[in-house]
Design a protein around this motif. Structure first.
Motif, PDB file in Angstrom:
ATOM      1  N   VAL A 173      -9.392  -3.272  -2.328  1.00 16.21           N
ATOM      2  CA  VAL A 173      -9.794  -1.867  -2.432  1.00 16.21           C
ATOM      3  C   VAL A 173     -10.912  -1.629  -1.425  1.00 16.21           C
ATOM      4  CG1 VAL A 173     -10.660  -0.037  -3.922  1.00 16.21           C
ATOM      5  CG2 VAL A 173      -9.213  -1.821  -4.881  1.00 16.21           C
ATOM      6  N   HIS A 174     -10.748  -0.631  -0.567  1.00 14.94           N
ATOM      7  CA  HIS A 174     -11.740  -0.333   0.457  1.00 14.94           C
ATOM      8  C   HIS A 174     -12.757   0.673  -0.079  1.00 14.94           C
ATOM      9  CE1 HIS A 174     -13.482   0.185   4.399  1.00 14.94           C
ATOM     10  NE2 HIS A 174     -13.295   1.496   4.320  1.00 14.94           N
ATOM     11  N   GLN A 195       0.827  -1.208   0.000  1.00 17.63           N
ATOM     12  CA  GLN A 195       0.000   0.000   0.000  1.00 17.63           C
ATOM     13  C   GLN A 195       0.858   1.253   0.000  1.00 17.63           C
ATOM     14  OE1 GLN A 195      -2.860   0.077   3.180  1.00 17.63           O
ATOM     15  NE2 GLN A 195      -3.445   2.177   2.835  1.00 17.63           N
ATOM     16  N   GLU A 196       1.895   1.258   0.802  1.00  9.26           N
ATOM     17  CA  GLU A 196       2.802   2.405   0.860  1.00  9.26           C
ATOM     18  C   GLU A 196       3.929   2.218  -0.151  1.00  9.26           C
ATOM     19  OE1 GLU A 196       2.288   5.098   2.641  1.00  9.26           O
ATOM     20  OE2 GLU A 196       0.457   4.253   3.505  1.00  9.26           O
ATOM     21  N   SER A 241      -6.936   7.644  -9.147  1.00 13.64           N
ATOM     22  CA  SER A 241      -7.457   6.326  -8.803  1.00 13.64           C
ATOM     23  C   SER A 241      -8.023   5.637 -10.037  1.00 13.64           C
ATOM     24  CB  SER A 241      -8.551   6.442  -7.730  1.00 13.64           C
ATOM     25  OG  SER A 241      -8.018   6.917  -6.516  1.00 13.64           O
ATOM     26  N   CYS A 298      -6.330  -7.262  -6.282  1.00 12.17           N
ATOM     27  CA  CYS A 298      -6.068  -6.138  -5.378  1.00 12.17           C
ATOM     28  C   CYS A 298      -7.197  -5.966  -4.371  1.00 12.17           C
ATOM     29  CB  CYS A 298      -5.857  -4.839  -6.164  1.00 12.17           C
ATOM     30  SG  CYS A 298      -7.207  -4.342  -7.220  1.00 12.17           S
ATOM     31  N   ASP A 301      -2.008  -4.159  -2.539  1.00 12.96           N
ATOM     32  CA  ASP A 301      -2.723  -3.802  -1.316  1.00 12.96           C
ATOM     33  C   ASP A 301      -3.161  -2.346  -1.409  1.00 12.96           C
ATOM     34  OD1 ASP A 301      -3.742  -3.607   1.221  1.00 12.96           O
ATOM     35  OD2 ASP A 301      -1.793  -3.507   2.214  1.00 12.96           O
ATOM     36  N   GLU A 302      -4.471  -2.126  -1.522  1.00  8.03           N
ATOM     37  CA  GLU A 302      -5.043  -0.769  -1.569  1.00  8.03           C
ATOM     38  C   GLU A 302      -4.293   0.136  -2.548  1.00  8.03           C
ATOM     39  OE1 GLU A 302      -7.706   0.323  -0.066  1.00  8.03           O
ATOM     40  OE2 GLU A 302      -8.114  -0.961   1.647  1.00  8.03           O
ATOM     41  N   LYS A 355       2.736   5.543  -7.706  1.00  4.77           N
ATOM     42  CA  LYS A 355       2.076   4.246  -7.721  1.00  4.77           C
ATOM     43  C   LYS A 355       2.393   3.500  -9.014  1.00  4.77           C
ATOM     44  CE  LYS A 355       0.003   2.784  -5.064  1.00  4.77           C
ATOM     45  NZ  LYS A 355       0.424   1.858  -3.994  1.00  4.77           N
ATOM     46  N   THR A 389      -5.191   2.366  -4.573  1.00  2.98           N
ATOM     47  CA  THR A 389      -5.721   3.727  -4.775  1.00  2.98           C
ATOM     48  C   THR A 389      -5.599   4.604  -3.532  1.00  2.98           C
ATOM     49  OG1 THR A 389      -7.964   2.993  -4.199  1.00  2.98           O
ATOM     50  CG2 THR A 389      -7.350   2.920  -6.519  1.00  2.98           C
ATOM     51  N   THR A 390      -5.010   4.072  -2.462  1.00  2.00           N
ATOM     52  CA  THR A 390      -4.868   4.855  -1.225  1.00  2.00           C
ATOM     53  C   THR A 390      -4.065   6.133  -1.464  1.00  2.00           C
ATOM     54  OG1 THR A 390      -4.994   2.908   0.193  1.00  2.00           O
ATOM     55  CG2 THR A 390      -3.936   4.853   1.116  1.00  2.00           C
ATOM     56  N   GLY A 391      -4.591   7.259  -1.016  1.00  3.04           N
ATOM     57  CA  GLY A 391      -3.889   8.535  -1.136  1.00  3.04           C
ATOM     58  C   GLY A 391      -4.013   9.194  -2.497  1.00  3.04           C
TER      59      GLY A 391
END
Length: 203
Positions: free
Chosen positions: A146-147, A35-36, A125, A144, A114-115, A96, A117-119
């Motif tokens: 995605v929340h 994610q990061e 996104s 993936c 992992d996530e 990303k 599209t975060t940030g």
């Protein structure tokens, strides 16, 4: 750099294509993108990819061929405009895409994210998910988490696995989620409501 996430107390059998997974082989054919974004900030996009090519491809390809691989990935992931930019100066979407690009150097058939599209803002996104869709159309398996994605992003997936309290409540095409909720659980999602947000509606 390799990062591993481990959990304890879990038992069972993990299968791929209906057969018990060969862990050593699976590690070789799959990549996990965290994610990061963990990037070396003092190198350019092209330098980061060349280093990845040297590490992942070794002597399997000539320097000329590795250079071609790097250029193809740069163009495929639309990084050509920032190929000479230091990673610390990239936008969130560019960072990303570079994180994904670094794992594509040796052409893995399975990619976990992992996530992703975060940030990122809505536009970035959407571009990220479109890119992953294109990679999947090219013959790769892209998985993936995605929340609560937007309705637009939710509809872009080929197959969704909906989880509630750690259990699978639905698996299948995204357009079948709303009919499933209505027919099976008597939950009627409003017409213009995002299906991915519907589970968070108050009772």
């Amino acid at each position: 750099m390799t990062f591993q996430k481990r959990c304890g107390g879990a038992t069972g059998c993990v299968s791929t294509n209906g057969k018990p997974r060969d862990l050593n082989r699976f590690r070789k054919i799959s990549r996990y993108i965290m994610q990061e974004d963990r990037l070396q900030k003092h190198v350019s996009v092209k330098e980061a990819l060349k280093t990845a090519a040297d590490l992942k491809l070794g002597n399997r390809l000539s320097e000329e061929d590795k250079g071609r691989v790097v250029e193809e990935i740069i163009i495929c992931l639309r990084l050509d405009r920032c190929s000479n930019t230091l990673t610390q100066r990239l936008s969130g979407g560019e960072r990303k895409r570079l994180s994904i690009a670094l794992e594509l150097v040796d052409n893995p058939p399975v990619i976990f994210l992992d996530e992703p599209t975060t940030g990122l803002d809505d536009l970035s996104s959407a571009q990220c998910i479109l890119l992953l869709q294109q990679l999947a159309r090219g013959g790769r398996t892209v998985i993936c988490s995605v929340h609560t994605p937007s309705a637009r992003l939710f509809a872009a997936f080929d197959h969704v696995f909906v989880v509630s309290e750690g259990q699978c409540v639905f698996t299948g095409p995204p357009h079948q989620v709303v009919p499933f909720l209505k027919s099976t659980l008597s939950l009627d999602c409003p017409t213009h409501y995002n299906p991915a947000d519907f589970g968070e509606l108050p009772p």
